[in-house]
Design a protein around this motif. Structure first.
Motif, mmCIF file in Angstrom:
data_model
loop_
_atom_site.group_PDB
_atom_site.id
_atom_site.type_symbol
_atom_site.label_atom_id
_atom_site.label_comp_id
_atom_site.label_asym_id
_atom_site.label_seq_id
_atom_site.Cartn_x
_atom_site.Cartn_y
_atom_site.Cartn_z
ATOM 1 N N SER A 175 21.343 23.168 -23.328
ATOM 2 C CA SER A 175 20.298 23.948 -22.658
ATOM 3 C C SER A 175 20.849 24.732 -21.464
ATOM 4 O O SER A 175 20.227 25.691 -21.003
ATOM 5 C CB SER A 175 19.170 23.020 -22.188
ATOM 6 O OG SER A 175 19.682 22.064 -21.255
ATOM 7 N N GLU A 176 22.038 24.325 -20.964
ATOM 8 C CA GLU A 176 22.624 24.988 -19.804
ATOM 9 C C GLU A 176 23.692 26.004 -20.187
ATOM 10 O O GLU A 176 24.180 26.738 -19.319
ATOM 11 C CB GLU A 176 23.258 23.946 -18.873
ATOM 12 C CG GLU A 176 22.303 22.901 -18.335
ATOM 13 C CD GLU A 176 23.024 21.885 -17.477
ATOM 14 O OE1 GLU A 176 23.830 22.296 -16.623
ATOM 15 O OE2 GLU A 176 22.806 20.683 -17.667
ATOM 16 N N TRP A 177 24.074 26.069 -21.437
ATOM 17 C CA TRP A 177 25.182 26.929 -21.833
ATOM 18 C C TRP A 177 24.915 28.399 -21.542
ATOM 19 O O TRP A 177 25.765 29.110 -21.031
ATOM 20 C CB TRP A 177 25.500 26.726 -23.319
ATOM 21 C CG TRP A 177 26.115 25.393 -23.610
ATOM 22 C CD1 TRP A 177 26.537 24.453 -22.704
ATOM 23 C CD2 TRP A 177 26.367 24.832 -24.897
ATOM 24 N NE1 TRP A 177 27.035 23.350 -23.342
ATOM 25 C CE2 TRP A 177 26.946 23.552 -24.687
ATOM 26 C CE3 TRP A 177 26.163 25.278 -26.202
ATOM 27 C CZ2 TRP A 177 27.318 22.725 -25.748
ATOM 28 C CZ3 TRP A 177 26.542 24.459 -27.251
ATOM 29 C CH2 TRP A 177 27.102 23.197 -27.029
ATOM 30 N N ARG A 178 23.720 28.859 -21.905
ATOM 31 C CA ARG A 178 23.443 30.295 -21.738
ATOM 32 C C ARG A 178 23.474 30.707 -20.277
ATOM 33 O O ARG A 178 23.860 31.830 -19.955
ATOM 34 C CB ARG A 178 22.107 30.643 -22.374
ATOM 35 C CG ARG A 178 22.154 30.673 -23.896
ATOM 36 C CD ARG A 178 20.823 31.044 -24.521
ATOM 37 N NE ARG A 178 20.945 31.114 -25.976
ATOM 38 C CZ ARG A 178 20.904 30.058 -26.780
ATOM 39 N NH1 ARG A 178 20.759 28.844 -26.257
ATOM 40 N NH2 ARG A 178 21.010 30.194 -28.090
ATOM 41 N N ALA A 179 23.053 29.797 -19.395
ATOM 42 C CA ALA A 179 23.065 30.128 -17.967
ATOM 43 C C ALA A 179 24.482 30.350 -17.451
ATOM 44 O O ALA A 179 24.688 31.068 -16.471
ATOM 45 C CB ALA A 179 22.383 29.018 -17.172
#
Length: 415
Positions: A175-179
């Motif tokens: 869930s944090e990869w795109r950020a």
């Protein structure tokens, strides 16, 4: 063992394996700053030990083992040696062979850690180039066109911020990869850029850095298969890497694009790059968006890669692509490359006016790029004396020995 030979051996280990050593230690300790400190301390110990006992067969394993022992000693001093630490210490004491196999995921974790949202983009870039790319602060400053103290301050702040935030050394949740994606791709691209054209030193290229960046790009692409930017960056790196065999001769002298033997280009790698660009374009279309900056650069590289010669290159298309790139990712370097493309498409006079406007703006001050291009354009216009002066200025500014030799050869050819 001669001191100079040992110094070079340690330097070579740090440049080639330093990032992996730090990554392994960071996974072990959970502290990026501490990991880099003990790795450098181990290198200092190597200088003394190797002079007395000789350079070991597996230099990376030697430095890693010494650094791990220093970590354990530090834990003992802090009275935090739990059962896990005892196990590691026992394994090190009992080991009869210092085999060390770097874990690829360690380096990826290091990149994701350095690109934590708690850091500014500038700090992300500086820290990752320092730790992952193994570049000195001087090299990073030249690459980013900022003063050395600025780079040093960014790296120091980044380490303090990560420590204060207690950022874990681990790949973040999906869930944090795109950020973190933009930061991760940005630093991977800069590491590749340093591998493609080294800012300093004797080497024209650093294939080890380029290959590590390409490997990381492929891993990120696999992690985020629905994002268009990772395959676009992979495409760019594949296409640029395909020309390495032809970019220098047997003596390491740079060979410019017009003089390269295109038969030596890796056409299998070109095919992979073209396919990756097509995949990126398809993903962008499925989202209803246009090409991003990496895709536009890859499209430019594709024009070069599929052309039979410089004369038969689609320079008009390259001009259009640079114009688009300048709108979505403006930078002085893009403007300079745009001018070079215009010179090839329509002649040097218009391009020289573009370069003069760029020079008047103060952009790229202190960089050899602008006087190098300006010298080429003046030479094509028959203004030999001015061309010679500009090329001399470029030669004085470059910190790369191979690039300087190319410029000196051009100056000599002008008479």
């Amino acid at each position: 063992m001669i001191a100079g030979d040992v110094d070079r051996a340690v330097e070579a280990v740090w440049r080639v394996e330093g990032a992996r050593i730090v990554a392994a230690l960071a996974r072990m300790t959970g502290d990026l700053g501490f990991a880099e400190d003990v790795a450098q301390e181990a290198c200092v110990e190597a200088l003394g030990s190797w002079r007395e006992h000789g350079v070991p067969a597996n230099t990376g394993a030697w430095i890693t083992a010494v650094a791990k022992r220093r970590v354990i000693d530090a834990w003992r001093r802090r009275e935090r040696l739990d059962e896990r630490h005892r196990t590691i210490a026992h394994e090190l004491r009992e080991a009869t062979d210092l085999d060390w196999e770097p874990i690829d995921d360690d380096l990826l974790r290091l990149v994701f850690t350095a690109c934590h949202p708690a850091l500014s983009r500038e700090s992300q870039v500086a820290l990752t180039l320092r730790v992952v790319g193994g570049l000195s602060t001087t090299e990073i400053a030249r690459m980013l066109l900022v003063p050395v103290p600025t780079v040093q301050a960014r790296i120091t702040r980044a380490k303090k911020t990560l420590a204060a935030a207690q950022v874990p050394f681990e790949t973040p949740d999906p869930s944090e990869w795109r950020a973190r994606l933009a930061g991760v791709l940005g630093v991977v691209y800069l590491v590749f850029t340093e591998g493609y054209a080294a800012t300093a030193g004797e080497q024209w290229m650093r294939p080890d850095l380029a290959d590590e960046a390409l490997r990381l790009g492929r891993v990120v692409r696999a992690l985020l298969p629905r994002e268009p930017d990772p395959p676009a960056l992979v495409a760019l790196m594949e296409l640029q890497r395909s020309r390495f065999a032809a970019r220098e001769d047997a003596e390491g002298t740079p060979v410019l694009l017009a003089d390269q033997d295109r038969g030596r280009w890796d056409h299998g790698q070109i095919a992979r790059g073209v396919a990756a660009l097509a995949a990126s374009d398809a993903l962008a279309r499925s989202r209803g968006t246009g090409r991003g900056a990496y895709a536009l650069q890859a499209a430019i590289a594709r024009c070069h890669s599929v052309a039979p010669s410089v004369a038969e290159t689609d320079w008009e298309q390259i001009v259009v692509l640079y114009e688009a790139l300048g709108r979505i990712a403006p930078s002085p370097v893009v403007d300079l490359n745009h001018a070079v493309a215009v010179a090839m498409a329509t002649g040097p006079a218009t391009a020289l006016r573009m370069v003069d406007a760029l020079a008047a703006s103060g952009a790229l001050r202190g960089s050899p790029l602008l006087p190098s291009v300006r010298g080429e354009l003046l030479s094509r216009l028959g203004r030999t004396g001015e061309a010679r002066d500009e090329l001399r200025r470029a030669a004085a500014l470059t910190a790369n020995d191979a690039q300087r030799r190319v410029l000196e050869t051009k100056i000599a050819a002008l008479g």
